[in-house]
Design an enzyme around this catalytic site. Structure first.
Site, PDB file in Angstrom:
ATOM      1  N   VAL A 282      24.535  76.378  81.168  1.00  0.00           N
ATOM      2  CA  VAL A 282      24.205  74.957  81.214  1.00  0.00           C
ATOM      3  C   VAL A 282      24.536  74.355  82.570  1.00  0.00           C
ATOM      4  O   VAL A 282      23.768  73.586  83.133  1.00  0.00           O
ATOM      5  CB  VAL A 282      24.970  74.197  80.099  1.00  0.00           C
ATOM      6  CG1 VAL A 282      24.801  72.707  80.270  1.00  0.00           C
ATOM      7  CG2 VAL A 282      24.469  74.657  78.755  1.00  0.00           C
ATOM      8  N   ASP A 329      -8.249  51.411 111.677  1.00  0.00           N
ATOM      9  CA  ASP A 329      -9.159  50.338 112.073  1.00  0.00           C
ATOM     10  C   ASP A 329      -8.549  49.617 113.250  1.00  0.00           C
ATOM     11  O   ASP A 329      -7.355  49.699 113.481  1.00  0.00           O
ATOM     12  CB  ASP A 329      -9.232  49.286 110.952  1.00  0.00           C
ATOM     13  CG  ASP A 329     -10.107  49.724 109.825  1.00  0.00           C
ATOM     14  OD1 ASP A 329     -10.953  50.580 110.050  1.00  0.00           O
ATOM     15  OD2 ASP A 329      -9.930  49.176 108.711  1.00  0.00           O
ATOM     16  N   ASP A 637     -15.938  51.683 102.806  1.00  0.00           N
ATOM     17  CA  ASP A 637     -14.857  52.523 103.311  1.00  0.00           C
ATOM     18  C   ASP A 637     -14.318  53.411 102.191  1.00  0.00           C
ATOM     19  O   ASP A 637     -13.600  54.372 102.447  1.00  0.00           O
ATOM     20  CB  ASP A 637     -13.698  51.656 103.844  1.00  0.00           C
ATOM     21  CG  ASP A 637     -14.039  51.038 105.184  1.00  0.00           C
ATOM     22  OD1 ASP A 637     -14.874  51.623 105.896  1.00  0.00           O
ATOM     23  OD2 ASP A 637     -13.475  49.983 105.518  1.00  0.00           O
ATOM     24  N   GLU A 702      29.496  78.529  91.762  1.00  0.00           N
ATOM     25  CA  GLU A 702      30.323  78.579  90.553  1.00  0.00           C
ATOM     26  C   GLU A 702      30.068  79.848  89.754  1.00  0.00           C
ATOM     27  O   GLU A 702      30.983  80.527  89.308  1.00  0.00           O
ATOM     28  CB  GLU A 702      29.910  77.414  89.645  1.00  0.00           C
ATOM     29  CG  GLU A 702      30.886  76.292  89.586  1.00  0.00           C
ATOM     30  CD  GLU A 702      30.284  75.158  88.784  1.00  0.00           C
ATOM     31  OE1 GLU A 702      29.995  75.359  87.595  1.00  0.00           O
ATOM     32  OE2 GLU A 702      30.072  74.074  89.376  1.00  0.00           O
ATOM     33  N   THR A 730      30.531  66.290  88.720  1.00  0.00           N
ATOM     34  CA  THR A 730      30.056  66.446  90.098  1.00  0.00           C
ATOM     35  C   THR A 730      28.532  66.403  90.217  1.00  0.00           C
ATOM     36  O   THR A 730      27.998  65.541  90.901  1.00  0.00           O
ATOM     37  CB  THR A 730      30.591  67.739  90.722  1.00  0.00           C
ATOM     38  OG1 THR A 730      30.125  68.831  89.955  1.00  0.00           O
ATOM     39  CG2 THR A 730      32.087  67.722  90.778  1.00  0.00           C
ATOM     40  N   ASP A 731      27.842  67.291  89.522  1.00  0.00           N
ATOM     41  CA  ASP A 731      26.373  67.362  89.669  1.00  0.00           C
ATOM     42  C   ASP A 731      25.734  65.994  89.526  1.00  0.00           C
ATOM     43  O   ASP A 731      24.995  65.533  90.376  1.00  0.00           O
ATOM     44  CB  ASP A 731      25.764  68.272  88.593  1.00  0.00           C
ATOM     45  CG  ASP A 731      25.724  69.703  89.063  1.00  0.00           C
ATOM     46  OD1 ASP A 731      26.455  69.981  90.026  1.00  0.00           O
ATOM     47  OD2 ASP A 731      24.981  70.498  88.480  1.00  0.00           O
TER      48      ASP A 731
HETATM   49  P1  ATP Z   1     -12.641  47.321 112.356  1.00  0.00           P
HETATM   50  O1  ATP Z   1     -13.453  48.434 111.814  1.00  0.00           O
HETATM   51  O2  ATP Z   1     -11.734  47.713 113.450  1.00  0.00           O
HETATM   52  O3  ATP Z   1     -12.003  46.455 111.341  1.00  0.00           O
HETATM   53  P2  ATP Z   1     -14.521  45.252 112.997  1.00  0.00           P
HETATM   54  O4  ATP Z   1     -13.864  44.265 112.139  1.00  0.00           O
HETATM   55  O5  ATP Z   1     -14.824  44.875 114.388  1.00  0.00           O
HETATM   56  O6  ATP Z   1     -13.722  46.536 113.185  1.00  0.00           O
HETATM   57  P3  ATP Z   1     -16.878  45.024 111.478  1.00  0.00           P
HETATM   58  O7  ATP Z   1     -16.259  44.002 110.622  1.00  0.00           O
HETATM   59  O8  ATP Z   1     -17.672  46.104 110.893  1.00  0.00           O
HETATM   60  O9  ATP Z   1     -15.816  45.767 112.313  1.00  0.00           O
HETATM   61  O10 ATP Z   1     -17.755  44.246 112.540  1.00  0.00           O
HETATM   62  C1  ATP Z   1     -18.694  44.888 113.344  1.00  0.00           C
HETATM   63  C2  ATP Z   1     -19.243  43.921 114.348  1.00  0.00           C
HETATM   64  O11 ATP Z   1     -19.974  42.890 113.686  1.00  0.00           O
HETATM   65  C3  ATP Z   1     -18.172  43.183 115.137  1.00  0.00           C
HETATM   66  O12 ATP Z   1     -17.849  43.891 116.297  1.00  0.00           O
HETATM   67  C4  ATP Z   1     -18.823  41.872 115.469  1.00  0.00           C
HETATM   68  O13 ATP Z   1     -19.574  41.988 116.660  1.00  0.00           O
HETATM   69  C5  ATP Z   1     -19.770  41.653 114.315  1.00  0.00           C
HETATM   70  N1  ATP Z   1     -19.209  40.693 113.353  1.00  0.00           N
HETATM   71  C6  ATP Z   1     -17.982  40.714 112.806  1.00  0.00           C
HETATM   72  N2  ATP Z   1     -17.818  39.707 111.948  1.00  0.00           N
HETATM   73  C7  ATP Z   1     -18.966  39.019 111.936  1.00  0.00           C
HETATM   74  C8  ATP Z   1     -19.444  37.866 111.226  1.00  0.00           C
HETATM   75  N3  ATP Z   1     -18.683  37.235 110.345  1.00  0.00           N
HETATM   76  N4  ATP Z   1     -20.688  37.448 111.470  1.00  0.00           N
HETATM   77  C9  ATP Z   1     -21.450  38.088 112.343  1.00  0.00           C
HETATM   78  N5  ATP Z   1     -21.087  39.159 113.021  1.00  0.00           N
HETATM   79  C10 ATP Z   1     -19.859  39.641 112.846  1.00  0.00           C
END
Ligand code: ATP
Length: 900
Positions: A282, A329, A637, A702, A730-731
């Site tokens: 044990v 990102d 994603d 032991e 102990t353990d």
């Molecule tokens: P990450 O992947 O690092 O989060 P990110 O946020 O730049 O990057 P996205 O959200 O995919 O990536 O955006 C891609 C591109 O789209 C951006 O670089 C920008 O130029 C454009 N963008 C981002 N937000 C908007 C928006 N609300 N309306 C229009 N264009 C946008």
């Protein structure tokens, strides 16, 4: 209070609102509160967990316990009542400890579930709020956006291209397009296109809806019951440990059988010998090991949560420790996601904008001189930025917090600095339709009513939108965008992006009033470019240090972003991510999987990547045997998060879909928290190894002493009851504090552990063997010496105290296999000191309190005996301490990589 109807889909949206006694601006807080008490929380009833009594009883359900119960029975029937009581006492103590450990793990899991609770965006009394989904009530007006998990059953009120994946409810995997019109009452759930249902996921677009049913009244509540939260299946580590325990049980039982045999041959009393062998078995079998592993993992999860890394799948805790690549990102993870428009380029002029944050105070400057923002093209660009925008920045007393996308917030604030306010513009140019922004599309567009014409306003990734423009607004009118002009704009984009700014193009097109729904074909190739906005998003202050720490730990950091290559590279340089060429989404698309796999190793920045390309990049890294952690926030994603060894989703900005696909969620969206989690993961592994070393070294030592004494001297150095006592004192007391050993700060100094290296490695076994041997030799020697001088009670008491002393000193040496106590600090693990203090008191009780003396047949030790016991235990500490000072890596073989 609303009456509950069944067929909401058969009503028009206005009728639904009326029947639910709600309105477009939402319920008031008071109404919501009243309804919450009437309808209850918006949660599904959970299956009841194990009751405390059952959990306590289940501690007894193990073959070892049955053997012990049999032993207790044997000792009772053969006239050894004290042994019977001791065995039962030990059983009870073990069960209590097991129960406490299990409850601790359970509590940690419950707390994590709480943190991962779903949220909902709701409109209450006209204000947008973010609340826990459990607080939703029928009548609440909710906003559903791409990537959201629908928090309750709701009737749609407004729509912009909403598509919903309803597979969790209907099994249909194709996303369903939603509509507003009322349907026939008999339409089935799968075809109720004007409704959204709890637990389904919005894959595109957005919508406003009114909650019709919550909790168990939803479609899901009716069919399902309980949603699975955190997956609690056993991790490979836990399974490995369970397997190891099983092997040990067999081996140790065999050894104990052997001891029994030898004892009987040497003429020892059979019942005594049987009890002794059972007790030896044990205490030798580390029955607490699987429970300790769970506790270490659970405590580790809590520590990670304190550092903003919330674990969703227990397996991530152990995988994190061996991560070799972190794909991160950029926006919000490496940067602050606090966007400020710093520059506007319009009509061939570059204008700087001053001011910080979302406060609309700032000036427009050209060549360092303040200018009035009255230029027509400049104002046009700012107007587009404010109209093609879904963000709001609070004004008045609560100024100036942002609700919505920071990129859009930055454009709103820039317009406000020029006196252009969204509320006024929205009234002047009523919005008719919208193409929502998505990472794939890289732009957003709205259709607005300008009286005589309809105007589309578009903003998006600069090169993308430039490709959709045919004209450029110059000198007060649109001019054809010829190749030279296009080239000029591109150069401007590169220059702005090279200064770490995200560059958005702002464009518009006039459309006939017959166009009331906006489609890409209405605008593609027809837009007039009004200007470029350069938006700064500073790196997180802690990012640089975290990247350096990761690199120091042998972990590669790779940036994967949707942003422009030049912007990405500029930020990468600022945070210390390796140079080299940036690979773009177009490059990735041109490569086959094999070519991509060959190329990834040389690339640290991937720019203009579409979410689905992330999956290919992750796979490419994995094909080299790397252990990959990847961050993500959007719906698309999810595949990359699932494919990665550790999928990391964003807690603040991420979508529900991404969070559900992830193994870990960052409460603060911060890259530094990924590195912190890796550090914790490694710390957890070190702790587990310390606990395992301790259990094995003590138990084997032991057993060896016992076997040697019986075989050579023909006498048992310890009684069954004493062995069991040592096991509990102990353990059980030492392993828990070892599991709480504080982090050392050197976790990120060694290379990542190769995933094929298990918790037990050759060096560890050698160390177990050598320390167990020293202990066995010393204990045997002391018994041999004492037997000739003292009574058998005295000799056993001495051995009893010596073994306990050994175990307690071993608690200290188990803390690290390389660092001596003088380096890690003798007092740095307070819990260990406390546990040792308690163990010492218990041992004093066992030899000084009369009723325990009777139970364990001990006598009060003389000062000489105490000196021997304490000194003998100290010997192992001294030997290991010297070994760690002079040969720290003597037992490190195979610790991180096989054979190294
Ligand atoms: P990450 O992947 O690092 O989060 P990110 O946020 O730049 O990057 P996205 O959200 O995919 O990536 O955006 C891609 C591109 O789209 C951006 O670089 C920008 O130029 C454009 N963008 C981002 N937000 C908007 C928006 N609300 N309306 C229009 N264009 C946008």
């Amino acid at each position: 209070m609303p009456v509950m109807a069944e067929n909401w889909h058969a009503l028009s949206s206005t009728d639904t609102l009326t029947r639910l006694e709600s309105r477009a601006s939402g319920l008031t807080e008071a109404e919501a509160k009243e309804r919450l008490s009437k309808f209850g929380a918006n949660t599904l009833e959970e299956k009841a967990g194990k009751s405390p009594v059952l959990r306590f009883l289940s501690q007894f359900a193990s073959p070892l316990v049955y053997v012990l119960l049999a032993a207790a029975a044997v000792s009772a029937f053969t006239g050894h009542p004290v042994d019977t009581l001791t065995i039962l006492g030990v059983l009870l103590a073990n069960a209590v400890i097991g129960y406490i450990q299990e409850s601790k793990a359970e509590k940690a899991m419950a707390a994590l579930r709480e943190m991962a609770a779903p949220r909902a965006k709701v409109r209450r009394a006209g204000k947008l709020r973010d609340i826990t989904a459990a607080d939703l009530v029928p009548g609440d007006v909710i906003i559903i956006e791409e990537g959201d998990r629908v928090p309750a059953d709701a009737r749609l009120l407004e729509l912009a291209g909403l598509r919903v994946n309803e597979s969790s409810l209907t099994g249909e995997s194709e996303p369903v397009e939603k509509a507003l019109g009322a349907l026939r009452a008999e339409v089935t759930v799968g075809d109720r296109t004007n409704m959204v249902f709890q637990s389904t996921a919005a894959t595109q677009g957005k919508a406003v809806a009114v909650v019709a049913a919550t909790g168990m009244n939803t479609e899901l509540g009716r069919i399902a019951g309980s949603l699975s939260g955190i997956t609690e299946e056993k991790t490979p580590l836990q399974k490995g440990i369970a397997r190891l325990s099983n092997y040990l049980v067999i081996i140790l039982l065999a050894v104990c059988g052997l001891i029994l045999g030898v004892g009987l041959i040497r003429g020892l009393e059979p019942v005594e010998m049987f009890l002794l062998a059972v007790a030896a078995a044990v205490s030798a079998i580390p029955e607490g090991l699987p429970a300790v592993v769970t506790v270490v993992l659970a405590i580790g999860m809590r520590m990670m949560a304190q550092r903003n890394a919330i674990i969703r799948k227990l397996v991530a805790v152990e995988t994190l420790g061996s991560a070799t690549v972190i794909c991160s990102d950029k926006t919000g993870t490496l940067t602050l996601n606090q966007m400020t428009t710093r520059q506007l380029y319009a009509d061939g002029r570059s204008v700087d904008i001053t001011g910080e944050g979302y406060r609309p105070d700032g000036e427009f400057q050209e060549d360092g001189k303040v200018i009035a923002a009255d230029d027509e093209t400049l104002r046009l660009a700012l107007r587009i930025g404010a109209l093609c925008n879904n963000a709001t920045v609070t004004t008045g007393q609560e100024c100036c917090s942002l609700f919505g996308d920071p990129t859009e917030g930055a454009l709103l604030v820039a317009a406000a600095k020029a006196g252009l306010f969204k509320e006024d513009l929205d009234k002047q140019y009523r919005r008719l339709d919208e193409i929502p922004f998505s990472s794939e599309r890289q732009y957003m567009a709205t259709l607005n009513d300008a009286g005589k014409v309809h105007i589309t306003h578009a903003k998006g990734a600069a090169e993308k939108l430039l490709g959709m423009c045919s004209h450029i607004y110059n000198g007060g009118r649109p001019a054809a965008l010829d190749e030279a002009a296009r080239h000029g704009v591109r150069r401007q984009i590169e220059t702005m992006a090279g200064q770490a700014m995200r560059v958005l193009a702002l464009a518009y097109a006039e459309l006939p009033t017959t166009v009331t729904r906006l489609e890409e074909e209405h605008i593609s190739g027809k837009l007039v470019l009004a200007g470029l906005a350069g938006i700064a998003d500073p790196p997180r202050p802690e990012a640089r240090e975290a990247v350096a720490a990761a690199l120091g730990a042998g972990i590669r950091v790779v940036m994967i972003t949707g942003d422009h290559a030049a912007t990405a590279q500029a930020i990468a340089r600022e945070v210390g991510i390796g140079g080299g060429r940036a690979m773009t989404g177009a490059d990735v698309a041109a490569l086959s999987d094999a070519e991509l796999a060959a190329a990834v190793k040389g690339v640290s920045v991937f720019a203009r990547i579409e979410p689905l390309q992330k999956l290919r990049i992750v796979r490419a890294w994995k094909s080299h045997g790397e252990v990959v952690a990847v961050t993500g926030d959007g719906v698309n994603d999810a595949p990359a998060l699932k494919a990665a060894d550790i999928g990391v989703a964003m807690g603040k900005s991420g979508t529900d879909v991404a969070r559900e696909a992830a193994d870990m969620v960052l409460a603060d969206d911060n890259f530094a928290s990924v590195v912190a989690a890796v550090e914790e993961g490694r710390g957890i592994f070190n702790r587990l190894r310390a606990v395992i070393y301790f259990l094995l070294a003590s138990n084997i030592g032991e057993l060896m002493a016992l076997a040697a004494a019986i075989a050579i001297l023909g006498d048992a150095p310890l009684l069954a009851a004493q062995i069991l006592w040592i096991n509990v004192v102990t353990d059980a007391t030492i392993t828990v504090p070892l599991a709480m050993e504080p982090r050392r700060g050197d976790e990120l100094k060694s290379p990542p552990r190769s995933p094929e290296v298990s918790i037990i490695y050759p060096g560890l076994m050698w160390r177990v063997g050598y320390t167990a041997l020293i202990m066995a030799a010393v204990v045997f020697g002391i018994f041999y010496w004492a037997e000739q001088r003292f009574t058998v009670e005295e000799a056993r008491t001495l051995v009893f105290c010596t073994v306990v002393s050994f175990e307690l000193w071993k608690g200290f040496i188990a803390r690290s296999d390389e660092l001596p106590a003088i380096k890690i600090g003798f007092f740095s693990n307070r819990w260990l000191l406390l546990a040792i203090g308690i163990a010492v008191l218990l041992q004093l009780a066992a030899v000084y309190l009369p009723f325990l003396q009777a139970a364990f047949r001990t006598v009060p030790p003389t000062p000489q005996m105490w000196a021997i016991a304490v000194g003998a235990g100290f010997s192992i500490f001294a030997v290991e301490e010297l070994r760690k000072i002079f040969f720290p890596r003597l037992f490190s073989r195979g610790k991180w990589r096989r054979g190294e």
